[in-house]
Design a protein around this motif. Sequence first.
Motif, short mmCIF file in Angstrom:
data_model
loop_
_atom_site.label_atom_id
_atom_site.label_comp_id
_atom_site.label_asym_id
_atom_site.label_seq_id
_atom_site.Cartn_x
_atom_site.Cartn_y
_atom_site.Cartn_z
N LEU A 36 21.24 102.15 74.51
CA LEU A 36 19.85 101.72 74.77
C LEU A 36 19.82 100.63 75.84
O LEU A 36 18.98 100.68 76.76
N GLU A 80 15.10 104.75 64.90
CA GLU A 80 13.70 105.20 64.95
C GLU A 80 13.01 104.84 66.25
O GLU A 80 11.83 105.15 66.43
N GLY A 81 13.71 104.10 67.12
CA GLY A 81 13.12 103.77 68.42
C GLY A 81 12.37 102.45 68.48
O GLY A 81 11.72 102.15 69.48
N GLY A 126 8.74 100.69 71.84
CA GLY A 126 8.85 100.55 70.39
C GLY A 126 8.07 99.36 69.87
O GLY A 126 7.37 98.66 70.61
N ALA A 185 13.18 100.19 71.48
CA ALA A 185 13.01 100.76 72.81
C ALA A 185 11.81 100.13 73.52
O ALA A 185 11.01 99.42 72.90
#
Lengths: 142, 396
Positions: free
Chosen positions: B173, B324-325, B331, B328
């Motif tokens: 990420l 689950e993001g 997010g 991000a």
Amino acid sequence: MTDTAKPVVPEVLDLSGDAAALTGSRCTACGAVYYPRAAGCRNPECGSGALEPEPIVGYGVLHSFTVQRYQPPSLFGMDPWSPYAIALVDMPQGVRVMGIVAGRHMQDLQIGMRLSLASQVIAQDGEQPVATHMFVPADDRS
Amino acid sequence: MRPVYVLGVGAHPWGKWPETSQTALALHAMDQAFKTSDLGWRNLQGLVAASSRFEGGMGWGLHANEVVQAASEHGLACVNVGGACAAGAVAFHTAHMMIASGQYDTVAALGAEKMPKGFIARPPGAPDDPSDGDYLRWTTMGATNPAYWAMEAQRRLHDFGGSPDAYAAAAALMRANGARNRYARFQKEVTPDEVQASAMVSDPLHLFEICAVSDGAAAVILGTEEQARRAGGPMIKIASSAVATGQFGDPAARIPAVASTPREGVPHTSEVVGAAWRAWDLAGIGPEDIDLIELADNTAWHVLAWPEMLGFHPPGESDRRLAEGAFAIDGALPVNPSGGFLSFGEATTAQALMQICELNWQLKGEAGPRQVPDPKVAMSAVLGLGANGASVVLQR
């Protein structure tokens, strides 16, 4: 083997007794233990400045570990060098101490296992072996 | 105290720049900051340099005075501060306080660093002192910085039963974000599989899960509300800045200590937690108000552990949230939209100022392909050797 060895840093490791001992200090008021020896007690709730020597010896519990796979900068004199485990061990004196785990036990480490403080030769200074503190599994008598 | 605003930020891209001097990196960052603020050297009343990676002034230092002597000798105040890897935020805090006090109107905080290759070693010239943890960690066990972080990472797997896959996902990420940032050193995305295929450095951490060392520079110019209003555009206010040191009983494996006395109830990495919580108090906010965070991801472990330490969610939940993001760019809690240390490589004293540059770009909507949607409040958190912690909250 370590009878004639000298510690790599003589001020912090005592090899004169039956068991290797790190030279810590204990606050006479609050009981906090320090390694290496501290200049004074750092506990803000204590305020006492009086420290006495406290040998850090015996069996501890493995808190965590890693394997150092690359050679560190030159200050570490292990010769010959090969990858080794470094561990954090909760010692009975109430201090968590960092140190190498004897090489042959590198693959057997599990958090929570008992380790004993010992010493091991890591290099030679002329004729004299040079040792550092090292942990070994508690049931390993060799 | 009067309110203080960001007037301009600038940076030199991170990388390995053997042909560029530290002063040249610094001047480049300053020039960029001047360009974004319509200010020049003559407008500066003070320059605070993040000058030392190590306590005691040893090591690879930057001095505000040297920069000024290369740029403009108009008598401004030069302040040089230490704080190791947190020095950039300590410099920012100092500049903030200089203006907030009313004594100065326009002050810049500056960090610039050229790092030696490989593991960060002992500072040159340090004495062989048997009461110094840094001396003992090298001589008695040869423990590198990654070894400390790796033991934290190993313990986290034990405590929460997690998988090392989460570290690889966190690193991937960071690199995905960094690939969208022209200031980052590493511009190529990597997959979690590629992370896990990189060399094992210190179990369980692979090469791509540990920050490299880089050359880089960043600068932030601060000023008064009137100056910010005159400049036009979104006004970026310093909601708070805070500096803290560690607390007795902290359970962290703190570089370069070789022992600790963990106590119940003391926060892990208390210098950073202490600074961040103080910053929240001063700003009158809490974790629920934060729209993005730039944190010091010296390793992938930090990406997972720090949001928990700081209190964004309960310990052990980061792995799931990452999957689950949530971390991000789009997010619930974007973590290091800049790409973080894992994409930059650490240019130690400059790093905390790069974090603040990113907060500013994000809040102004200038972050381009890595823009977090409409952030209002953004924070940084950074850790420096010697138990230095610092945190900055900016607000649009």
